[in-house]
Design an enzyme around this catalytic site. Structure first.
Site, PDB file in Angstrom:
ATOM      1  N   ASP A   1       4.579  14.533   8.876  1.00  0.00           N
ATOM      2  CA  ASP A   1       3.922  15.699   8.276  1.00  0.00           C
ATOM      3  C   ASP A   1       4.925  16.657   7.664  1.00  0.00           C
ATOM      4  O   ASP A   1       4.592  17.443   6.771  1.00  0.00           O
ATOM      5  CB  ASP A   1       3.064  16.414   9.312  1.00  0.00           C
ATOM      6  CG  ASP A   1       1.813  15.594   9.574  1.00  0.00           C
ATOM      7  OD1 ASP A   1       1.893  14.635  10.356  1.00  0.00           O
ATOM      8  OD2 ASP A   1       0.777  15.886   8.936  1.00  0.00           O
TER       9      ASP A   1
ATOM     10  N   ASN B   1       5.361  14.994  13.390  1.00  0.00           N
ATOM     11  CA  ASN B   1       4.279  14.031  13.150  1.00  0.00           C
ATOM     12  C   ASN B   1       3.272  14.193  14.289  1.00  0.00           C
ATOM     13  O   ASN B   1       3.456  15.019  15.200  1.00  0.00           O
ATOM     14  CB  ASN B   1       4.831  12.600  13.066  1.00  0.00           C
ATOM     15  CG  ASN B   1       3.790  11.617  12.567  1.00  0.00           C
ATOM     16  OD1 ASN B   1       3.125  11.872  11.558  1.00  0.00           O
ATOM     17  ND2 ASN B   1       3.600  10.512  13.258  1.00  0.00           N
ATOM     18  N   LYS B   2       2.233  13.407  14.239  1.00  0.00           N
ATOM     19  CA  LYS B   2       1.130  13.505  15.201  1.00  0.00           C
ATOM     20  C   LYS B   2       1.610  13.543  16.647  1.00  0.00           C
ATOM     21  O   LYS B   2       2.524  12.812  17.014  1.00  0.00           O
ATOM     22  CB  LYS B   2       0.191  12.316  14.971  1.00  0.00           C
ATOM     23  CG  LYS B   2      -1.022  12.240  15.856  1.00  0.00           C
ATOM     24  CD  LYS B   2      -1.827  13.521  15.878  1.00  0.00           C
ATOM     25  CE  LYS B   2      -2.246  14.032  14.527  1.00  0.00           C
ATOM     26  NZ  LYS B   2      -2.747  15.446  14.563  1.00  0.00           N
TER      27      LYS B   2
HETATM   28  O1  MRU Z   1      -3.833  15.585  12.108  1.00  0.00           O
HETATM   29  P1  MRU Z   1      -3.677  14.515  11.070  1.00  0.00           P
HETATM   30  O2  MRU Z   1      -4.585  13.359  11.279  1.00  0.00           O
HETATM   31  O3  MRU Z   1      -3.737  15.077   9.680  1.00  0.00           O
HETATM   32  O4  MRU Z   1      -2.206  13.982  11.286  1.00  0.00           O
HETATM   33  C1  MRU Z   1      -1.745  12.926  10.499  1.00  0.00           C
HETATM   34  C2  MRU Z   1      -0.397  12.458  10.867  1.00  0.00           C
HETATM   35  O5  MRU Z   1       0.240  12.959  11.757  1.00  0.00           O
HETATM   36  C3  MRU Z   1       0.179  11.389   9.993  1.00  0.00           C
HETATM   37  O6  MRU Z   1       1.022  10.552  10.720  1.00  0.00           O
HETATM   38  C4  MRU Z   1       0.978  12.036   8.854  1.00  0.00           C
HETATM   39  O7  MRU Z   1       0.222  13.020   8.226  1.00  0.00           O
HETATM   40  C5  MRU Z   1       1.412  11.059   7.857  1.00  0.00           C
HETATM   41  S1  MRU Z   1       0.073  10.435   6.917  1.00  0.00           S
HETATM   42  C6  MRU Z   1       0.676   9.390   5.749  1.00  0.00           C
END
Ligand code: MRU
Length: 353
Positions: free
Chosen positions: A242, A252-253
């Site tokens: 992110d 990231n997540k």
């Molecule tokens: O909360 P989200 O579902 O938007 O989080 C998404 C992620 O963490 C993804 O791994 C990241 O955005 C990369 S998407 C190509």
């Protein structure tokens, strides 16, 4: 939506409207969200009907275009004021993915640069710019696939977290791109998909995408990864991002950091795949990345059903930061960056926000 090239699209423009696949309804239902106004777009981002850093960026670009399309402004100063307000609204919806601010900044800059044009021309220009953001994202995802495919073992098991596939981008994905490309080259790949509590992006979205693509997979709950690694069932980990900051730290997540620690403990490569629109060189390290806190009921409830006693407090940081020493390589559309990341990231061609 499936396009002529048989690829999935998450975000598209149709009849003066922004269309999105409702990612909250998948995999049970295939629902299309139609955004007619800036507020519709802001709501879709906030509620995660559209999610994933690059997809959020593309959506926000169309949000800016829609703000201008629907504006009643009769002079360019009033239009620019409205556009700045639209940017403020959109930027506030989700704080961690830098692609959002990146896209709204690019749109605003475009409007400011061409502010001398008449209003009709400016409206058309901004819509074209949003189309360009979308097209560029798709191209970047394919390039990530090309650069990253050689890192995927020719026979082996790859673990991924959350959803960094076509749904999270304009199409094809980031973390899933090298997997898709390697698979299309005939490599024998098996993907372990982390369920990704609490929003279940892995179980609902990544599993769905891989199933559509016919790529062999096994869904696991997040707490199974260590066991599988210890048993030798995983060959590498690949995730999206992110926000990647100047020293190579990656947001990231939530749950990504734990996987990186596990990967290091088991001497497995840990790869991050992301386009340059996810890179934020204005921040020195990961401690400076804003981490979104989401509602506790997304933890106490599972798809609307309570799973914890009433009144129990729950924490919900939606992202975590993986420190750069845990990362083996960062795969971008411009190539694979290896440590020291600070130097490699500085050499990328990046649109600075
Ligand atoms: O909360 P989200 O579902 O938007 O989080 C998404 C992620 O963490 C993804 O791994 C990241 O955005 C990369 S998407 C190509």
């Amino acid at each position: 939506m499936v396009m002529d090239d048989n690829e999935l699209r998450t975000v598209w423009w149709e009849k003066e409207t922004l269309c999105l696949i409702d990612q909250c309804s998948l995999p049970d239902q295939h629902v299309i969200v139609r955004c007619h106004t800036l507020d519709d777009v802001a709501r879709a981002i906030k509620t995660m009907q559209v999610r994933g850093a690059p997809a959020i960026g593309c959506t926000a670009a169309y949000g800016m275009a829609l703000a201008v399309q629907r504006s009643a402004a009769t002079d360019r100063d009033a239009l620019l004021t409205e556009l700045r307000q639209a940017k403020t609204i959109l930027d506030a919806q989700r704080p961690t993915a830098v692609n959002l601010v990146w896209a709204t900044s690019r749109m605003l800059e475009q409007a400011q640069t061409f502010a001398g044009e008449d209003l009709a021309a400016l409206r058309a220009r901004l819509l074209n710019e949003a189309h360009a953001v979308l097209a560029e994202d798709l191209a970047m995802c394919h390039a990530i696939g090309d650069h990253g495919a050689s890192l995927i073992p020719s026979r082996g098991c790859v673990l991924t977290h959350c959803n960094a596939g076509g749904l999270a981008t304009a199409g094809y994905g980031t973390a899933l791109a090298p997997i898709r490309t390697a698979y299309s080259q005939g490599r024998s790949i098996h993907v372990y998909v982390d369920e990704t509590r609490p929003f279940l992006q892995g179980a609902r979205l990544t599993a769905w995408e891989l199933h559509q693509a016919g790529i062999p997979q096994t869904l696991i709950t997040d707490n199974m990864a260590g066991h599988l690694m210890r048993r030798g069932d995983i060959d590498c980990v690949i995730v999206g991002a992110d926000r990647i900051v100047a020293n190579g730290d990656v947001a990231n997540k939530i749950g990504t950091y734990s996987l990186a620690v596990l990967a290091q403990a088991h001497q497995l490569p840990f790869y991050v795949a992301a386009p340059s629109t996810t890179i934020d060189l204005s921040l020195a390290n990961g401690d400076q990345i804003p981490i979104e806190e989401r509602a506790a009921d997304e933890v106490t409830h599972l798809r609307g059903r309570r799973i914890a006693p009433e009144g129990v407090a729950a924490a919900h940081p939606a992202f975590d930061v993986t420190p750069h020493p845990l990362i083996t390589a960062i795969i971008t559309e411009q190539g694979v960056i290896v440590p020291p990341f600070a130097e490699g990231l500085r050499q990328l061609v990046i649109y600075h926000i």
